[in-house]
Design an enzyme around this catalytic site. Structure first.
Site, PDB file in Angstrom:
ATOM      1  N   GLY A  89       0.792  -1.231   0.000  1.00 29.57           N
ATOM      2  CA  GLY A  89       0.000   0.000   0.000  1.00 29.57           C
ATOM      3  C   GLY A  89       0.817   1.270   0.000  1.00 29.57           C
ATOM      4  O   GLY A  89       0.248   2.366   0.046  1.00 29.57           O
ATOM      5  N   GLU A 140       4.685  -6.160   1.644  1.00 28.54           N
ATOM      6  CA  GLU A 140       4.159  -6.638   0.362  1.00 28.54           C
ATOM      7  C   GLU A 140       3.970  -5.481  -0.625  1.00 28.54           C
ATOM      8  O   GLU A 140       2.857  -5.170  -1.018  1.00 28.54           O
ATOM      9  CB  GLU A 140       2.795  -7.316   0.584  1.00 28.54           C
ATOM     10  CG  GLU A 140       2.812  -8.481   1.554  1.00 28.54           C
ATOM     11  CD  GLU A 140       1.406  -8.978   1.899  1.00 28.54           C
ATOM     12  OE1 GLU A 140       0.404  -8.342   1.544  1.00 28.54           O
ATOM     13  OE2 GLU A 140       1.325 -10.031   2.545  1.00 28.54           O
ATOM     14  N   PRO A 141       5.049  -4.816  -1.000  1.00 20.77           N
ATOM     15  CA  PRO A 141       4.893  -3.663  -1.880  1.00 20.77           C
ATOM     16  C   PRO A 141       4.601  -4.065  -3.327  1.00 20.77           C
ATOM     17  O   PRO A 141       5.157  -5.045  -3.827  1.00 20.77           O
ATOM     18  CB  PRO A 141       6.260  -2.982  -1.803  1.00 20.77           C
ATOM     19  CG  PRO A 141       7.212  -4.111  -1.551  1.00 20.77           C
ATOM     20  CD  PRO A 141       6.465  -5.105  -0.695  1.00 20.77           C
ATOM     21  N   GLY A 142       3.735  -3.333  -3.972  1.00 20.98           N
ATOM     22  CA  GLY A 142       3.467  -3.535  -5.393  1.00 20.98           C
ATOM     23  C   GLY A 142       3.736  -2.237  -6.129  1.00 20.98           C
ATOM     24  O   GLY A 142       4.781  -2.057  -6.752  1.00 20.98           O
ATOM     25  N   CYS A 175     -15.826   3.233 -26.864  1.00 18.04           N
ATOM     26  CA  CYS A 175     -17.188   3.754 -26.920  1.00 18.04           C
ATOM     27  C   CYS A 175     -17.750   3.954 -25.518  1.00 18.04           C
ATOM     28  O   CYS A 175     -18.818   3.457 -25.175  1.00 18.04           O
ATOM     29  CB  CYS A 175     -18.079   2.800 -27.697  1.00 18.04           C
ATOM     30  SG  CYS A 175     -18.230   1.220 -26.871  1.00 18.04           S
ATOM     31  N   TYR A 195      -0.750  -1.558 -11.829  1.00 15.08           N
ATOM     32  CA  TYR A 195      -2.203  -1.619 -12.039  1.00 15.08           C
ATOM     33  C   TYR A 195      -2.597  -1.018 -13.395  1.00 15.08           C
ATOM     34  O   TYR A 195      -3.639  -0.396 -13.522  1.00 15.08           O
ATOM     35  CB  TYR A 195      -2.951  -0.949 -10.873  1.00 15.08           C
ATOM     36  CG  TYR A 195      -2.575  -1.570  -9.552  1.00 15.08           C
ATOM     37  CD1 TYR A 195      -3.026  -2.844  -9.224  1.00 15.08           C
ATOM     38  CD2 TYR A 195      -1.713  -0.928  -8.674  1.00 15.08           C
ATOM     39  CE1 TYR A 195      -2.632  -3.460  -8.047  1.00 15.08           C
ATOM     40  CE2 TYR A 195      -1.315  -1.540  -7.486  1.00 15.08           C
ATOM     41  CZ  TYR A 195      -1.787  -2.796  -7.186  1.00 15.08           C
ATOM     42  OH  TYR A 195      -1.395  -3.412  -6.025  1.00 15.08           O
TER      43      TYR A 195
HETATM   44  N1  PLP Z   1      -0.881  -7.068  -0.287  1.00 16.51           N
HETATM   45  C1  PLP Z   1      -2.201  -7.314  -0.418  1.00 16.51           C
HETATM   46  C2  PLP Z   1      -2.833  -8.350   0.427  1.00 16.51           C
HETATM   47  C3  PLP Z   1      -2.946  -6.592  -1.364  1.00 16.51           C
HETATM   48  O1  PLP Z   1      -4.244  -6.837  -1.515  1.00 16.51           O
HETATM   49  C4  PLP Z   1      -2.287  -5.593  -2.155  1.00 16.51           C
HETATM   50  C5  PLP Z   1      -3.025  -4.770  -3.114  1.00 16.51           C
HETATM   51  O2  PLP Z   1      -4.162  -4.490  -3.050  1.00 16.51           O
HETATM   52  C6  PLP Z   1      -0.914  -5.393  -1.979  1.00 16.51           C
HETATM   53  C7  PLP Z   1      -0.245  -6.151  -1.038  1.00 16.51           C
HETATM   54  C8  PLP Z   1      -0.141  -4.404  -2.781  1.00 16.51           C
HETATM   55  O3  PLP Z   1      -0.571  -3.109  -2.658  1.00 16.51           O
HETATM   56  P1  PLP Z   1       0.274  -1.927  -3.278  1.00 16.51           P
HETATM   57  O4  PLP Z   1       0.447  -2.179  -4.717  1.00 16.51           O
HETATM   58  O5  PLP Z   1      -0.532  -0.721  -3.012  1.00 16.51           O
HETATM   59  O6  PLP Z   1       1.588  -1.912  -2.550  1.00 16.51           O
END
Ligand code: PLP
Length: 461
Positions: free
Chosen positions: A245, A280-282, A351, A380
């Site tokens: 997050g 858990e970074p994305g 459309c 995303y």
């Molecule tokens: N971990 C969990 C369980 C998630 O559901 C998410 C995304 O929704 C993430 C990690 C990654 O979030 P972010 O990309 O905002 O770091």
């Protein structure tokens, strides 16, 4: 280590936007538009920045594949030592293909099905983050059937306020995610008695694009208390997983989450209970490392508005349509300082009225045929893309220094019909004739369909 600020891998040189040492317009001329472009060194820089910020806690950094599951990007992170955070059997498959070690994979999600649980147990992933009592039961049953142990953490719902879009808060009690503290206590008591379920720790994930450390601290304080009380009761908990997050800066003047500050603030909370950290970074890793490059098809003055119609659409990058999200837009040709700016809507070719990238945006004068970059589109974007309006997905390109590679090919029209079957019988005139049974369409299993030759050049399952 020198830590560059974000966007520093995307700079104007000789009047053109470069990614590292590559002129992006040249790539555009070669591969066509739209396409996604990623900077290797930006991705690496983001990963190292995070690892550096949290280094005193030696965390397990599990890259959240949902942000961008491209195999090459994933492999870059796996090679750096990252683990993976996954949400489905498909993501587990991709994570393994990319080379993440199963011992570093954490599996979250409120709706894991039995097959996915079985797959995860057979692959021996590090832990399942459990989101309900029923899921815990199913995990126990499945592990018993397979004669295996299952390592789990419960995903707690800490009920904290997070300032982000309401679609991406996940840690409020009205959200579908996680388990309340009172229920979690009862479930951990059950786990303590189980010979099959092994407790690992506690998990929280409170939302996405969070730019303040405050909600993390609040959630962690709550989770920490439960962690302590469970340990007192004799549960062997070792890990606190604070989820992902971590917010990035999409807009000038809106800073990202200060991860150094977050790391500093959580340090004592973990140290005092000798808990190991998982993050858990994305978005933080891949978001700023990627662009979506598009070309202006038409410029249209309608009523009181000027529309810039580009060849990428909401099917390629849905965040503006879905969340009203902001992405900076830059011309690949450097705008002259004195060129007038104009207020425009940048819209796609679909459309849908919701198919836009920017509304009422002041941009330097933009002409038909010019290339534009949607900034911070590494997370995303591709992963949430679709082929709506029968638009094949764009290719993905990776740049490292002065070299670049297509790391996923542009989809073709054949890909659009892959797996579709037209039952012959529907269109035969002999429906009532005696030989109709001979025309029955054979039932093709999904795996066989996947192997049919359709011109698809992607990865086969
Ligand atoms: N971990 C969990 C369980 C998630 O559901 C998410 C995304 O929704 C993430 C990690 C990654 O979030 P972010 O990309 O905002 O770091």
């Amino acid at each position: 280590m020198k830590i560059m600020n974000h966007h520093s891998y995307f700079n104007y040189k000789h009047g053109e936007l470069f990614c590292e040492g590559v002129c992006i317009s040249e790539v555009a001329r070669r591969v066509g538009t739209p396409f996604y472009l990623y900077s290797y060194n930006s991705l690496m820089g983001n990963y190292r920045k995070l690892a550096h910020a949290f280094s005193k806690l030696s965390p397990l950094i599990c890259y959240s594949l949902k942000a961008n599951g491209n195999l090459t990007l994933s492999k870059i992170l796996a090679t750096e030592g990252a683990g993976a955070d996954i949400l489905s059997g498909g993501e587990l498959y991709k994570a393994l293909q990319a080379g993440f070690s199963p011992g570093k994979i954490v599996f979250a999600g409120p709706g894991k099905n039995e097959k996915e649980i079985e797959y995860a147990l057979k692959e021996n992933v590090f832990m399942l983050n459990v989101e309900s009592a029923s899921e815990l039961k199913l995990i126990e049953k499945t592990a018993q059937r397979l004669n295996r142990k299952a390592r789990v953490s419960l995903r707690l719902n800490p009920d904290v306020e997070v300032e982000t879009h309401r679609y991406i808060t996940t840690g409020k009690k009205e959200n579908k995610f996680g388990i309340s503290f009172s229920q979690a206590k009862k479930l951990y008591e059950k786990i303590a008695k189980s010979r099959i379920i092994k407790p690992v720790g506690v998990h929280i994930h409170i939302g996405s694009q969070i730019t303040s450390p405050v909600p993390y601290i609040k959630a962690l304080e709550k989770a920490g208390e439960l962690f302590d009380s469970l340990k007192e009761k004799g549960l062997n908990l070792q890990y606190i997983d604070i989820g992902g997050g971590f917010g990035i800066s999409y807009e000038k003047g809106k800073p990202p989450l200060d991860i150094e500050e977050l790391a500093k603030k959580i340090y004592p909370l973990l140290k005092k209970r000798e808990a190991k950290l998982i993050i858990e970074p994305g978005r933080f890793l891949v978001g700023p490392a990627g662009l979506l490059i598009t070309r202006v098809l038409y410029k249209k003055r309608g009523g009181e508005k000027t529309f810039i119609i580009v060849d990428a659409g909401m099917n390629d990058l849905i965040r503006p349509s879905l969340y009203g999200a902001y992405h900076q837009i830059k011309k690949l040709k450097e705008p002259g300082k004195t060129k007038p700016s104009e207020v425009v809507d940048v819209v796609g070719p679909l459309c849908e009225t919701g198919d836009f990238f920017a509304l009422g945006r002041s941009l330097p004068e933009t002409l038909e045929g010019e290339y534009l970059a949607l900034m911070d589109a590494g997370a995303y974007s591709f992963s949430m893309s679709s082929v709506y309006n029968a638009r094949p997905r764009p290719p993905e390109v990776l740049v490292k220094e002065d070299r670049w590679w297509i790391i996923r090919e542009r989809e073709t029209y054949q890909d659009l019909i892959r797996g579709e079957v037209i039952p012959d019988e529907l269109f035969s005139s002999s429906r009532n004739s005696s030989d109709s049974s001979a025309r029955t369409f054979p039932i093709v299993s999904p795996s066989q369909q996947g192997k049919k030759e359709t011109g698809y050049k992607g990865f086969s399952q």
